[in-house]
Design a protein around this motif. Structure first.
Motif, PDB file in Angstrom:
ATOM      1  N   ARG A 113     -61.302 -47.969  99.124  1.00  0.00           N
ATOM      2  CA  ARG A 113     -62.079 -46.817  98.643  1.00  0.00           C
ATOM      3  C   ARG A 113     -62.111 -46.803  97.115  1.00  0.00           C
ATOM      4  O   ARG A 113     -61.078 -46.811  96.461  1.00  0.00           O
ATOM      5  N   PRO A 114     -63.305 -46.778  96.526  1.00  0.00           N
ATOM      6  CA  PRO A 114     -63.400 -46.729  95.064  1.00  0.00           C
ATOM      7  C   PRO A 114     -63.103 -45.314  94.540  1.00  0.00           C
ATOM      8  O   PRO A 114     -63.167 -44.336  95.290  1.00  0.00           O
ATOM      9  N   ASN A 148     -62.108 -38.482 104.363  1.00  0.00           N
ATOM     10  CA  ASN A 148     -63.510 -38.122 104.142  1.00  0.00           C
ATOM     11  C   ASN A 148     -64.169 -39.063 103.142  1.00  0.00           C
ATOM     12  O   ASN A 148     -65.283 -39.546 103.361  1.00  0.00           O
ATOM     13  N   GLY A 149     -63.484 -39.309 102.020  1.00  0.00           N
ATOM     14  CA  GLY A 149     -64.026 -40.215 101.019  1.00  0.00           C
ATOM     15  C   GLY A 149     -64.159 -41.624 101.550  1.00  0.00           C
ATOM     16  O   GLY A 149     -65.141 -42.330 101.269  1.00  0.00           O
ATOM     17  N   ALA A 150     -63.175 -42.067 102.326  1.00  0.00           N
ATOM     18  CA  ALA A 150     -63.213 -43.414 102.907  1.00  0.00           C
ATOM     19  C   ALA A 150     -64.377 -43.548 103.882  1.00  0.00           C
ATOM     20  O   ALA A 150     -65.072 -44.575 103.920  1.00  0.00           O
ATOM     21  N   ARG A 151     -64.603 -42.522 104.701  1.00  0.00           N
ATOM     22  CA  ARG A 151     -65.729 -42.561 105.645  1.00  0.00           C
ATOM     23  C   ARG A 151     -67.064 -42.604 104.901  1.00  0.00           C
ATOM     24  O   ARG A 151     -67.967 -43.352 105.282  1.00  0.00           O
ATOM     25  N   ASN A 152     -67.197 -41.767 103.872  1.00  0.00           N
ATOM     26  CA  ASN A 152     -68.460 -41.740 103.128  1.00  0.00           C
ATOM     27  C   ASN A 152     -68.751 -43.094 102.481  1.00  0.00           C
ATOM     28  O   ASN A 152     -69.899 -43.551 102.481  1.00  0.00           O
ATOM     29  N   TYR A 153     -67.723 -43.733 101.949  1.00  0.00           N
ATOM     30  CA  TYR A 153     -67.934 -45.053 101.350  1.00  0.00           C
ATOM     31  C   TYR A 153     -68.260 -46.085 102.435  1.00  0.00           C
ATOM     32  O   TYR A 153     -69.123 -46.945 102.247  1.00  0.00           O
TER      33      TYR A 153
END
Length: 320
Positions: free
Chosen positions: A74-75, A83-88
């Protein structure tokens, strides 16, 4: 060994997106379930959320074995968390359909095959199956039940019951057409109820949803899962849950059944913290709980004192 097939380009591509954090001891089983799919045209995007264990080594072995596995970290442009990992992961996906999957869960070998077949036949936007946390049930059912059940278009009743948490749909279950979710993102600042929130917004669209009466998705609750953290009476998670409850009530304020259901959830939260001798959480949100019970300032103060001292009297406040 790289995977090759001449028939792959004739079938829709499914992107299986898996966020992970320190699950090196479990993610192998998850990836094996993807590798075992009888439906072959998939890509599996794994996004690491900053693991400190040997996740790189475990996942790297799958990437080397099969080019359909794609591994990312994840950047910083996305917030830490699932949530951030899924969006990326969604940003990096190319599939016609999306299958979210958690890194400690797994799917049956016929999961993608049945769902894609039904999605294509019925021109469905979403296909939902049943889920289980009992491994014995899961193994029994995916071997035996292979019949495609009739599809159902989404109805107001379905949507309302989901908002009220009466339809248990977990994020790793639905197969979702990429087109209908391309404008949606997981709310990265939300730490509780993020899956429910995402699906509420997804189902708010005019969609055709098909259902398969098979248990195709197995999930487990691990020691560091959000569910376990919430049950440890963390104020952080309880605050987030209460905030989301109020937000949903506000959004659906004209529907008395939904408002009542989330009042019930707030009352349950109130009782949980009183019985756990953590009344400070109630004082932090005094007016929210007072309005939930529809009591005056002094009436609520009286019952709060009674509940704290005796751990009784909840029935008189009509807690359900």
């Amino acid at each position: 060994m790289q995977y090759q097939s001449n028939a792959m380009n004739t079938q829709p591509l499914v992107s299986v997106i898996i966020p992970t954090y320190n699950r090196a001891h479990l993610i192998g089983e998850t990836l094996n379930s993807v590798l075992a799919q009888t439906y072959q045209n998939w890509e599996c995007i794994i996004v690491d959320d900053g693991s400190s264990d040997n996740t790189d080594e475990v996942v790297g072995a799958y990437v080397e074995k099969d080019s359909r596995f794609k591994y990312f970290h994840r950047p910083d442009e996305h917030l830490p968390g699932g949530n951030g990992a899924r969006n990326y992961g969604f940003k990096m996906s190319s599939g016609d359909y999306i299958q979210w999957l958690d890194s400690d869960d797994f799917i049956s070998p016929i999961n993608l095959k049945l769902k894609v077949e039904l999605a294509v036949i019925e021109k469905s936007d979403i296909v939902i199956s049943k889920n289980t946390k009992l491994l014995t049930d899961f193994k029994d059912h995916f071997v035996i039940q292979k019949t495609l059940r009739p599809s159902n278009s989404i109805t107001n009743k379905f949507y309302k019951e989901f908002i009220q948490s009466r339809n248990q749909i977990l994020i790793g279950d639905p197969l979702i057409k990429s087109e209908v979710t391309k404008q949606l993102r997981f709310r990265e600042k939300l730490i509780r109820g993020q899956d429910h929130d995402y699906l509420i917004r997804l189902f708010h669209q005019p969609l055709k949803i098909s259902k398969i009466d098979n248990q195709l998705y197995f999930y487990r609750q691990t020691d560091n899962s959000i569910t376990r953290k919430a049950s440890s009476l963390s104020f952080r998670f309880a605050n987030a849950q209460l905030k989301l409850n109020i937000e949903i009530q506000s959004k659906f304020c004209d529907d008395k059944d939904i408002v009542f259901e989330y009042d019930r959830k707030n009352k349950k939260l109130y009782k949980t913290y009183i019985l756990a001798n953590r009344p400070e959480f109630i004082f932090l949100h005094f007016n929210i709980f007072r309005k939930t019970f529809k009591l005056s300032y002094f009436e609520f103060l009286y019952f709060l004192a009674l509940n704290i001292i005796t751990k009784k009297g909840f029935d008189r406040m009509k807690i359900v």
